[in-house]
Design an enzyme around this catalytic site. Structure first.
Site, PDB file in Angstrom:
ATOM      1  N   ARG A 117      13.946   4.097  12.000  1.00  0.00           N
ATOM      2  CA  ARG A 117      12.727   4.906  12.053  1.00  0.00           C
ATOM      3  C   ARG A 117      11.922   4.567  13.317  1.00  0.00           C
ATOM      4  NH1 ARG A 117       9.829   4.723   6.446  1.00  0.00           N
ATOM      5  NH2 ARG A 117       8.720   6.461   7.449  1.00  0.00           N
ATOM      6  N   HIS A 162      12.839  -2.920   1.593  1.00  0.00           N
ATOM      7  CA  HIS A 162      12.330  -1.600   1.994  1.00  0.00           C
ATOM      8  C   HIS A 162      13.211  -0.525   1.405  1.00  0.00           C
ATOM      9  CE1 HIS A 162       9.615  -3.522   4.754  1.00  0.00           C
ATOM     10  NE2 HIS A 162      10.621  -4.289   5.127  1.00  0.00           N
ATOM     11  N   LEU A 163      12.575   0.534   0.954  1.00  0.00           N
ATOM     12  CA  LEU A 163      13.328   1.686   0.446  1.00  0.00           C
ATOM     13  C   LEU A 163      14.093   2.348   1.591  1.00  0.00           C
ATOM     14  CD1 LEU A 163      10.194   2.740  -1.427  1.00  0.00           C
ATOM     15  CD2 LEU A 163      12.333   2.581  -2.673  1.00  0.00           C
ATOM     16  N   GLU A 188      12.551  -9.755   1.306  1.00  0.00           N
ATOM     17  CA  GLU A 188      11.815  -8.584   1.806  1.00  0.00           C
ATOM     18  C   GLU A 188      12.637  -7.328   1.516  1.00  0.00           C
ATOM     19  OE1 GLU A 188      10.481  -8.873   5.928  1.00  0.00           O
ATOM     20  OE2 GLU A 188      10.739  -6.705   6.158  1.00  0.00           O
ATOM     21  N   TYR A 194      11.556   8.100   0.913  1.00  0.00           N
ATOM     22  CA  TYR A 194      11.383   7.123  -0.165  1.00  0.00           C
ATOM     23  C   TYR A 194      11.991   7.532  -1.503  1.00  0.00           C
ATOM     24  CZ  TYR A 194       8.125   5.428   3.351  1.00  0.00           C
ATOM     25  OH  TYR A 194       7.574   4.985   4.525  1.00  0.00           O
ATOM     26  N   ARG A 222       5.489  10.849  -2.623  1.00  0.00           N
ATOM     27  CA  ARG A 222       5.230  10.489  -1.226  1.00  0.00           C
ATOM     28  C   ARG A 222       6.510  10.599  -0.390  1.00  0.00           C
ATOM     29  NH1 ARG A 222       4.736   4.369   1.099  1.00  0.00           N
ATOM     30  NH2 ARG A 222       4.218   4.948   3.245  1.00  0.00           N
ATOM     31  N   PRO A 259       0.790  -1.225   0.000  1.00  0.00           N
ATOM     32  CA  PRO A 259       0.000   0.000   0.000  1.00  0.00           C
ATOM     33  C   PRO A 259       0.826   1.282   0.000  1.00  0.00           C
ATOM     34  CG  PRO A 259      -0.108  -1.110   2.130  1.00  0.00           C
ATOM     35  CD  PRO A 259       0.527  -2.065   1.174  1.00  0.00           C
ATOM     36  N   ASN A 260       0.323   2.245  -0.733  1.00  0.00           N
ATOM     37  CA  ASN A 260       0.885   3.603  -0.846  1.00  0.00           C
ATOM     38  C   ASN A 260       2.147   3.680  -1.705  1.00  0.00           C
ATOM     39  OD1 ASN A 260      -1.076   4.971   0.859  1.00  0.00           O
ATOM     40  ND2 ASN A 260      -0.173   3.795   2.537  1.00  0.00           N
ATOM     41  N   ASN A 288       7.971  -5.718  -1.235  1.00  0.00           N
ATOM     42  CA  ASN A 288       7.952  -4.613  -0.287  1.00  0.00           C
ATOM     43  C   ASN A 288       6.512  -4.529   0.212  1.00  0.00           C
ATOM     44  OD1 ASN A 288       7.929  -2.315   1.194  1.00  0.00           O
ATOM     45  ND2 ASN A 288       8.965  -1.032  -0.323  1.00  0.00           N
ATOM     46  N   ALA A 336       3.362  -0.914   4.713  1.00  0.00           N
ATOM     47  CA  ALA A 336       2.881  -0.937   6.109  1.00  0.00           C
ATOM     48  C   ALA A 336       2.451  -2.330   6.558  1.00  0.00           C
ATOM     49  CB  ALA A 336       1.728   0.053   6.263  1.00  0.00           C
TER      50      ALA A 336
HETATM   51  C1  DQA Z   1       8.491   0.827   3.591  1.00  0.00           C
HETATM   52  C2  DQA Z   1       8.621   1.041   5.100  1.00  0.00           C
HETATM   53  C3  DQA Z   1       7.272   0.858   5.792  1.00  0.00           C
HETATM   54  O1  DQA Z   1       7.411   1.051   7.189  1.00  0.00           O
HETATM   55  C4  DQA Z   1       6.264   1.864   5.262  1.00  0.00           C
HETATM   56  O2  DQA Z   1       4.994   1.637   5.850  1.00  0.00           O
HETATM   57  C5  DQA Z   1       6.182   1.873   3.783  1.00  0.00           C
HETATM   58  C6  DQA Z   1       7.392   1.698   2.978  1.00  0.00           C
HETATM   59  C7  DQA Z   1       9.801   1.144   2.842  1.00  0.00           C
HETATM   60  O3  DQA Z   1       9.904   0.758   1.681  1.00  0.00           O
HETATM   61  O4  DQA Z   1      10.691   1.800   3.381  1.00  0.00           O
HETATM   62  O5  DQA Z   1       5.118   2.111   3.204  1.00  0.00           O
HETATM   63  O6  DQA Z   1       8.185  -0.538   3.366  1.00  0.00           O
END
Ligand code: DQA
Length: 155
Positions: A115, A108-109, A106, A25, A20, A12-13, A82, A85
């Site tokens: 964080r 993550h950017l 897995e 990111y 964003r 999501p997102n 990825n 959330a």
């Molecule tokens: C994320 C990190 C997550 O905590 C966050 O909710 C995201 C992006 C990242 O790629 O850094 O939406 O997965």
């Protein structure tokens, strides 16, 4: 060289990448990242199949289809995911990945460990073949390279 099929899953997102929270990111859009993955896939002999959803159930459905048991999709050799959330909450995505027996990385950017504390926990991490976080769009490329090597040279 055998052509591998790797599913790239964005949660999501991540459709909002580019605008964003660029401080976390970066400025690459999701289309930019998918294009870079396709180009790297061409070099590595990997077919890239991108998928993004804002919905947990749709991500679960796509993982189930990746086993090839469903008629509308072929077998996938590996998954770069990825979960955004859902990383921190989704037992459903974890269960779908475990049920599929498909190796996954897995991604993550951002460096989730630098964080907020709620981002430090991942529901998937102990089931993943590997984890890459903190390199922006390059996290995906590093994950693709790693998964490609892993699938071609299983230990
Ligand atoms: C994320 C990190 C997550 O905590 C966050 O909710 C995201 C992006 C990242 O790629 O850094 O939406 O997965």
């Amino acid at each position: 060289m055998k052509k591998l099929r790797i599913l790239i899953m964005h949660g999501p997102n991540l459709n909002l990448l580019g605008t964003r929270e660029p401080g976390h990111y970066g400025t690459a859009t999701l289309a930019d990242i998918n294009q870079q993955l396709i180009e790297l896939g061409d070099q590595l002999g990997v077919e890239i199949i991108p998928f993004q959803s804002n919905h947990e159930g749709e991500l679960v459905d796509r993982i189930q289809q990746a086993t090839g048991s469903s008629s509308d999709s072929g077998q996938i050799d590996g998954i770069v995911i990825n979960p955004a959330a859902y990383t921190h909450t989704s037992i459903a995505i974890r269960d779908a990945l475990l049920a599929s027996h498909i190796p996954f990385v897995e991604v993550h950017l951002s460096n989730i460990h630098r964080r907020e504390e709620f981002r430090h926990r991942s529901m998937l991490v102990d089931a993943a073949s590997g984890v890459i976080a903190g390199f922006g769009a390059s996290s995906y490329m590093l994950a693709l390279r790693g998964l490609n090597e892993l699938l071609r040279n299983p230990s």
